[in-house]
Design an enzyme around this catalytic site. Structure first.
Site, short mmCIF file in Angstrom:
data_model
loop_
_atom_site.label_atom_id
_atom_site.label_comp_id
_atom_site.label_asym_id
_atom_site.label_seq_id
_atom_site.Cartn_x
_atom_site.Cartn_y
_atom_site.Cartn_z
N SER A 81 27.26 93.17 87.73
CA SER A 81 26.15 92.37 87.21
C SER A 81 26.67 91.00 86.78
O SER A 81 27.88 90.75 86.80
CB SER A 81 25.50 93.07 86.01
OG SER A 81 26.35 92.95 84.89
N LYS A 82 25.73 90.16 86.39
CA LYS A 82 26.09 88.77 86.10
C LYS A 82 27.15 88.64 85.01
O LYS A 82 27.86 87.65 84.94
CB LYS A 82 24.84 87.98 85.71
CG LYS A 82 24.04 87.60 86.93
CD LYS A 82 22.93 86.64 86.59
CE LYS A 82 22.05 86.45 87.82
NZ LYS A 82 20.64 86.33 87.49
N ARG A 83 27.23 89.66 84.14
CA ARG A 83 28.23 89.50 83.08
C ARG A 83 29.66 89.62 83.62
O ARG A 83 30.62 89.24 82.97
CB ARG A 83 27.96 90.47 81.93
CG ARG A 83 28.41 91.87 82.15
CD ARG A 83 27.84 92.83 81.13
NE ARG A 83 27.72 94.14 81.73
CZ ARG A 83 28.70 95.04 81.73
NH1 ARG A 83 29.84 94.76 81.14
NH2 ARG A 83 28.52 96.21 82.29
#
Ligand code: GLU
Length: 480
Positions: free
Chosen positions: A253-255
Site C-alpha cells: 500500500s501507499k505507506r
C-alpha cells in the site's frame, strides 16, 4: 488445429493503474507474445460511481508508457467491441434473460433491508451467509404483484450443489464445494450486471482463451465457471498469479512507497526497469540473468512455470535495477527522460549536446532520475559552500585555487585532452612542490567549483562550466 490464444487485461477505472495490475498486464502480454496470440484491453467500468475518466486515462497512459500496447481495446477497436463495459449495458440483460428462461437464474425481489436481516441472522448463528432462496419459487402472480408495486427485481444465479474442480495453470487442481456459495446476483435491480456476470459474458463474447489474473479473484472463479456452464460456453483456462506483498508481508500500500505506475514514473523510475522488475515477481529467467528486456523475457516465458506463491515487492531491489538501467540507457533517450526532472533549472544555459554531457557524467551513482536534481545542481546554480567551508579555508586550498587562477588562461576550454593533461601537470606540481596528495589537490578544486567533495569528473566540470564561470567560482571560493 489449436485455437488462437486470446488474453485480456480488464482493469476497473476506480484508481490509477496499480503496479500489481501492471504485472498482470505484463504476464498477459508476454503470454500473447510468446504464443503469437492476441492481447485485449477491456475497461470494467460497470460501477459507474467508482469509475472515472481520469483513472481511465491514467490506465491507458501507464500501460502505454510501459509499452504494453494492446491489439484490441476501447481506443483501437477490434472485432469484439465495444471494449468498455459501460458501452455494453444492452448486452448483459439478454444473457440474464436466457439464463432465467433455461432455469439457471431467477428474479429476486428482496430489499437491501431483507438481505441485511438475513446477514445478521447468519452472523448471530456464526454460520457463513448464504441467500435464503426466498424468491426462488415465487409464482408468476406473486412476481407480477411485486412488480406492480414498483419493485424492480435483481437477478440471481441458482447455484447447484456440487463439487467443482478446475485445473489452474499456476495453482494446479482446485476444488470448491458450490454448496457454500449461495445464489448470487448477476444483475442488479438498477439494470447493471455484477462483476462476475459481466466478466463471463465479455470473456465469452470476446473469445478469451486464457484468464490470467491475480489470485484475489480465485474465489470468483467457481461462480464464473458455473455461469459459463449455464450459458453453454467454453470455459477458458485460468491462471491465478500469487499476490504481491510489501517487504513486511502485508498488502502493498501507499505507506510502503509508490503503488501506482504513474507515481513510480514521477519519482524517476524508468519504465524498462519497472517492467523487468515486476516480471521477476513470479517469473524467473532460465539462465539466472535477471536484467532482461521484454523481448528477452517473452522468449523465455512460460505460464506454467510461474511461481504459485506470493512475491515480495523489494523497493531496494527495484532501486538497484533502476540504477542499472540508468547506467546503460542510450544517452539521448536518458536525457529526454531526465530533462523534465530538471525543469526548474535554466536549461537554456546549455546546448543539447552539453545537457547530454551533464547527464552522462552524473548518471553513474544515481538510482532515480529525480536524484539528478541534486546531482546536477552545481551545473545550473552557484555552488553553496556550507559543506566545504573548512576545506576551502585550508592553506592547501588557498594555494591550489591561487595557482589554478593564475594558470587558467593557459587552458584550452574547447579541448578535452588539453584540460586533462593540464590537470595532470597541476596535480604533479603540488605533489612535487608541497607533497599534496593528488586527490587532496582535486578536492580543493572540486570544492571551489561545485561546493562538494564528490561528483562528476573534473575535466567535464571545467569544460561544461567554461572559463568565465570557472574563474568566478574560484574567486568566490577564495573569499571564504
Ligand atoms: N476488473 C477486475 C479487476 O480490476 C478484473 C478481474 C478479472 O481479470 O477477471 O480486478
Amino acid at each position: 488445429m489449436s485455437e488462437k490464444v486470446r488474453v485480456r487485461i480488464a482493469p476497473s477505472p476506480s484508481g490509477n493503474l496499480h503496479i500489481g495490475t501492471a504485472r498482470t498486464a505484463l504476464f498477459n502480454y508476454l503470454f500473447a507474445k510468446k504464443t503469437g496470440g492476441e492481447y485485449v484491453l477491456r475497461i470494467e467500468d460497470t460501477d459507474l460511481e467508482r469509475s472515472n475518466e481520469e483513472y481511465k486515462q491514467n490506465i491507458f497512459d501507464s500501460l502505454k508508457a510501459l509499452g504494453l500496447n494492446w491489439d484490441e481495446g476501447p481506443d483501437v477497436g477490434g472485432n469484439y467491441g465495444p471494449y468498455k463495459q459501460s458501452e455494453r449495458f444492452d448486452i448483459y440483460p439478454k444473457f440474464a434473460q436466457m439464463l432465467i428462461d433455461k432455469g439457471y437464474a431467477y428474479e429476486c425481489f428482496c430489499s437491501n433491508e431483507d438481505l441485511d436481516k438475513e446477514h445478521e441472522i447468519a452472523a448471530s448463528k456464526k454460520i457463513p451467509y448464504k441467500y435464503s432462496r426466498k424468491c426462488l419459487n415465487l409464482t408468476k402472480e406473486q412476481k407480477d404483484e411485486l412488480k406492480a408495486k414498483g419493485i424492480v427485481p435483481s437477478i440471481r444465479f441458482k447455484v447447484e450443489a456440487k463439487e467443482l474442480v478446475f485445473n489452474d495453470i499456476v495453482k494446479g487442481e482446485l476444488k470448491f464445494d458450490t454448496n457454500l456459495i449461495g445464489d448470487f446476483a448477476i444483475m442488479k435491480s438498477n439494470g447493471t450486471p455484477t462483476y462476475n456476470f459481466a466478466v463471463v459474458v465479455d470473456d465469452m463474447l470476446m473469445k478469451i482463451t486464457h484468464v490470467i489474473r491475480g489470485e484475489d479473484h480465485i474465489s470468483n472463479t467457481p461462480k464464473q465457471i458455473l455461469i459459463y456452464e449455464a450459458l453453454g460456453a467454453e470455459i477458458p483456462k485460468f491462471a491465478h498469479l500469487g499476490m504481491i506483498l510489501a517487504p513486511d508481508r502485508s498488502k502493498l500500500s501507499k505507506r510502503h512507497g509508490a503503488t501506482a505506475v504513474s507515481d513510480f514514473i514521477k519519482q524517476g523510475y524508468l519504465t524498462e526497469a519497472l517492467l523487468n522488475f515486476v516480471a521477476l515477481l513470479g517469473w524467473s529467467p532460465s539462465d539466472g540473468v535477471e536484467i532482461k528486456n521484454v523481448d528477452e523475457i517473452a522468449a523465455d516465458f512460460r505460464l506454467d512455470e510461474i511461481s504459485s506463491s506470493n512475491s515480495i515487492f523489494e523497493y531496494e531491489k527495484l532501486n538497484w535495477m533502476n540504477g542499472q538501467y540508468i547506467k546503460k540507457m542510450d544517452i539521448s533517450k536518458l536525457t529526454d527522460l531526465a530533462l523534465p526532472f530538471l525543469k526548474d533549472y535554466d536549461l537554456n544555459k546549455y546546448s543539447r549536446e552539453q545537457l547530454e554531457k551533464i547527464i552522462e557524467v552524473t548518471r553513474e551513482p544515481i538510482t532515480l532520475l529525480s536524484d539528478l536534481v541534486y546531482d546536477t545542481r552545481y551545473f545550473f546554480e552557484k555552488p553553496v559552500y556550507d559543506e566545504v567551508c573548512e576545506l576551502l579555508k585550508t592553506n592547501l586550498s588557498k594555494k591550489v585555487l591561487d595557482k589554478f587562477l593564475s594558470d587558467v588562461d593557459g587552458y584550452d576550454f574547447k579541448n578535452e585532452q588539453d584540460v586533462h593533461d593540464k590537470l595532470a601537470e597541476f596535480r604533479a606540481y603540488f605533489k612535487e612542490k608541497f607533497g599534496f596528495k593528488p586527490k587532496e589537490t582535486m578536492w580543493a578544486l572540486r570544492a571551489a567549483l561545485t561546493g562538494r567533495t564528490k561528483g562528476a569528473d573534473m575535466v567535464s566540470i571545467i569544460l561544461l562550466l567554461e572559463k568565465d564561470e570557472v574563474i568566478e567560482r574560484l574567486k568566490s571560493a577564495k573569499a571564504i
